[in-house]
Design an enzyme around this catalytic site. Structure first.
Site, mmCIF file in Angstrom:
data_model
loop_
_atom_site.group_PDB
_atom_site.id
_atom_site.type_symbol
_atom_site.label_atom_id
_atom_site.label_comp_id
_atom_site.label_asym_id
_atom_site.label_seq_id
_atom_site.Cartn_x
_atom_site.Cartn_y
_atom_site.Cartn_z
ATOM 1 N N GLU A 143 1.758 -0.397 -5.021
ATOM 2 C CA GLU A 143 0.881 0.717 -5.368
ATOM 3 C C GLU A 143 1.823 1.914 -5.502
ATOM 4 O O GLU A 143 2.236 2.494 -4.498
ATOM 5 C CB GLU A 143 -0.157 0.963 -4.272
ATOM 6 N N ASP A 146 0.842 -1.199 0.000
ATOM 7 C CA ASP A 146 0.000 0.000 0.000
ATOM 8 C C ASP A 146 0.879 1.253 0.000
ATOM 9 O O ASP A 146 1.866 1.334 0.739
ATOM 10 C CB ASP A 146 -0.887 -0.017 1.252
#
Length: 706
Positions: free
Chosen positions: A388, A351
């Site tokens: 990401e 993330d």
């Protein structure tokens, strides 16, 4: 469960500095924790997980129990289920050094393999009072007694992967899921037959590291408290989330997680964990003290150099982890290696991964040690690592993420395909590039289409049903006056906002869903789909359901029984991708020709070899993919114009075209199974408005050329 009799008489030894955490052996437990500047460390041992006070407090002598940055001791006689925590004292020079030692706060072990939160009150970890009676505790676990029954990570090649992004709790929390243990790892196991039938090769689990699901973020408009639902706010990086265990107080964390992994592997499905190493649940200077802040605040976090009371925030969550500090890089890499070696995890999605490329003062580093350490780790060498490639501080690294092995969530793919299917003009060149694996992003540094994770939807945004049903986000239930969530979604409702009884609009929406998934499965790269998209799961137009631990964000399994047409289409398109090497090829188009002298790709419009690259209004594209090794050729037609159009078909000697996919047709004609393709007459194909067509080459004798 709890401490064994005679805790007060347990023999204390000096222990050793490595490994960090609580390490169980046949006669006791070794404890070790990192804190460079602590002046006093206490190990708290509790008689029970819910005891209000420790049964024994062990004061660590720095002369015996300290080695450089590590405090350690050994306690004989302890066993599985022993709950423990720390207190630390030291300098509290928040402005100058950033240190925040507070002996009134009870601290978790950052390396704890399990935690319990039955007494936890977050507000007590923020205020000035002693919070022992309201604290979380870490738990000693046994890592060696589990029977893996020969299980190993699956190592499915990226080019053959189809990823299913899913929230462990939301998958089965609804009563409609019909499982014995809703919202748990065990509940997910009950849905494995469904996942296997769908055909996905991997589940990508939203965060399963321990997070504070009790944290009340705010009150919703209807007076309901809103909690941290997604889990992107961890505090226990080595510990399976307590809330996903069927009975977390019985020390089942490890077993239940491993049971899930083993069962998924038996079904041929990999496990990828969505991991959050960019920030923690402790937030900014007004947040709670849980572990890191009270042990080595100035090590773990980016602090403003002018006034170190304040936290740099590149995440939107109050703090940012100082990932390239040597001690923190060690923590992150050892954590990842632990999940692979001890739990057989197949990969990780990071993330806001760009935050991990920031140096000590928050600037982007050319060669971030932690990212290269992950890439070069021998233990992680066969795991999938997915970034990401952006963060909340404006760092955007799609196509230039540090390292070579990293796959990356491809935001441009999402946006270009959404706009094209919506009907925006002038995108055929961009769409061709995305279908081909995004050469513009990934070829410059010698990377491959498999560096691109292609997706239309994910947890963060509209579901696929909502993407074709809403022009605007509807996030009022989040209690932020609809100001949260992405403002531009490149969505289109087909003429009515939200649910409708108009059958023409409903049929259009079903077709648009099929168009999206057909394009996704026809594109080179690694496809990822959002759980529930296959049966039109809706969040009522909410594109940021991070705080909705309720039916808004839960999967509604009644829709799986209702919307069998889209579910079947997903299933068959996944099967088509698996049997069609031309769309899974892990290399960019090169011009190589097959035995029928067809190049690996030829681009067209309605007329052959006239794709209209310069046409700013173009909404159509066609392409022919050459089959190699005896496979049939493919001809794909994309008509995102609102009217039907005739497309010329290429002629291939000794073969004719047969229809495999036409999203304008109703099931079962919309996608045909292998061997049931319908021959096409003539040299043109009429593609209905807003449709995707896939034709397969057949030899004139009617059988496939194998």
């Amino acid at each position: 469960m709890g401490a064994p009799p005679g805790l007060a008489e347990a023999v204390i030894g000096p222990g050793r500095a490595q490994p960090l955490g609580a390490t169980l052996d046949a006669t006791g437990v070794n404890f070790s924790v990192y804190s460079e500047h602590a002046t006093r460390v206490e190990l708290l041992l509790f008689d029970r997980y819910d005891a209000l006070a420790p049964g024994r407090v062990i004061q660590l002598d720095p002369d015996l129990h300290r080695s450089y940055h590590f405090w350690h001791c050994r306690v004989d006689g302890l066993t599985v289920g022993q709950t423990y925590a720390y207190r630390m004292d030291g300098p509290h020079h928040t402005k100058d050094s950033g240190s925040r030692f507070n002996p009134r706060k009870v601290l978790l072990d950052p390396y704890a393999r399990a935690n319990v939160n039955s007494l936890w009150e977050r507000v007590r970890a923020i205020g000035p009072e002693d919070n022992c009676a309201y604290s979380m505790r870490s738990m000693v676990v046994d890592l060696d007694g589990y029977d893996w029954e020969g299980d190993e990570p699956l190592r499915t090649p990226l080019a053959e992967s189809v990823i299913y992004e899913v929230h462990v709790g939301g998958l089965t929390a609804s009563p409609t899921a019909g499982v014995t243990h809703p919202g748990t790892f065990a509940g997910l196991v009950e849905k494995i037959p469904y996942l296997k039938e769908l055909g996905v090769t991997a589940v990508e689990l939203l965060p399963v590291f321990d997070f504070d699901e009790r944290q009340v973020l705010r009150t919703g408009p209807n007076g309901t408290p809103l909690h941290n639902y997604w889990g992107y706010d961890p505090f226990g990086f080595f510990a399976p989330h307590t809330g996903y265990c069927s009975d977390a107080c019985e020390c089942t964390h490890i077993t239940e997680f491993r049971d899930m992994v083993k069962a998924l592997h038996r079904a041929g499905i990999e496990v990828i964990l969505d991991v959050v190493f960019n920030h923690t649940s402790e937030g900014n200077e007004h947040g709670p003290t849980i572990s890191f802040r009270g042990q080595a605040n100035e090590t773990y976090y980016h602090l403003w150099p002018q006034d170190r009371r304040h936290y740099m925030d590149f995440t939107g969550c109050g703090n940012a982890i100082n990932a390239n500090h040597p001690a923190v890089a060690k923590f992150i890499i050892e954590c990842l290696e632990y999940w692979v070696t001890e739990h057989h995890v197949d990969g990780f999605r990071f993330d806001l991964a760009s935050e991990l490329s920031r140096g000590a003062e928050g600037y982007e580093m050319d060669v971030p040690p932690v990212l290269w350490g992950i890439e070069l780790s021998g233990i992680l060498s066969e795991t999938k690592i997915i970034a990401e490639p952006w963060d909340g501080g404006g760092l955007y690294q799609v196509g230039r993420f540090p390292g070579k092995r990293w796959s990356q969530w491809n935001g441009p793919y999402r946006d270009d395909i959404r706009r094209f299917v919506r009907g925006d003009g002038g995108l055929v060149g961009a769409v061709a590039t995305r279908i081909g694996g995004s050469r513009d992003l990934f070829s410059k540094s010698g990377e491959l289409p498999t560096n691109s994770v292609n997706f239309i939807t994910c947890h963060d945004g509209f579901t696929l049903n909502d993407l074709v049903s809403y022009n605007e986000k509807h996030n009022h239930a989040n209690g932020e006056s609809n100001a949260d969530g992405a403002h531009e979604n490149f969505s289109w409702n087909g003429g009515v906002e939200g649910p409708t009884d108009a059958q023409d609009i409903e049929r259009l929406r079903v077709r648009q869903i099929k168009n999206h998934v057909a394009l996704l499965m026809l594109s080179r790269g690694v496809p990822m789909i959002l759980a529930g998209d296959e049966f039109r799961n809706s969040q009522d137009g909410n594109n940021n359901a991070y705080c909705q631990g309720n039916p808004i964000a839960w999967l509604d399994w009644e829709q799986a029984e209702k919307n069998t047409e889209t579910r079947r289409f997903f299933q068959e398109m996944i099967a088509f991708r698996k049997r069609t090497a031309a769309v899974r090829e892990p290399h960019f188009f090169s011009g190589r020709r097959n035995d029928r002298d067809l190049p690996d790709v030829t681009w067209h419009g309605t007329k052959l070899e006239q794709p209209g690259w310069e046409d700013t209004d173009a909404r159509v594209l066609a392409f022919t993919l050459a089959g190699f090794g005896g496979e049939p050729d493919l001809h794909v037609i994309l008509n995102m114009f609102h009217l039907g159009l005739d497309f010329e078909l290429p002629r291939i000697g000794g073969h004719r075209w047969a229809r495999t996919v036409d999203t304008a047709l109703e099931a079962p004609a919309d996608v045909l199974t292998a061997g049931s393709e319908e021959p096409v007459a003539g040299h043109t194909y009429h593609a209905h408005g807003r449709s995707v067509v896939v034709l397969t080459s057949l030899p004139h004798d009617g059988g496939f050329h194998r």
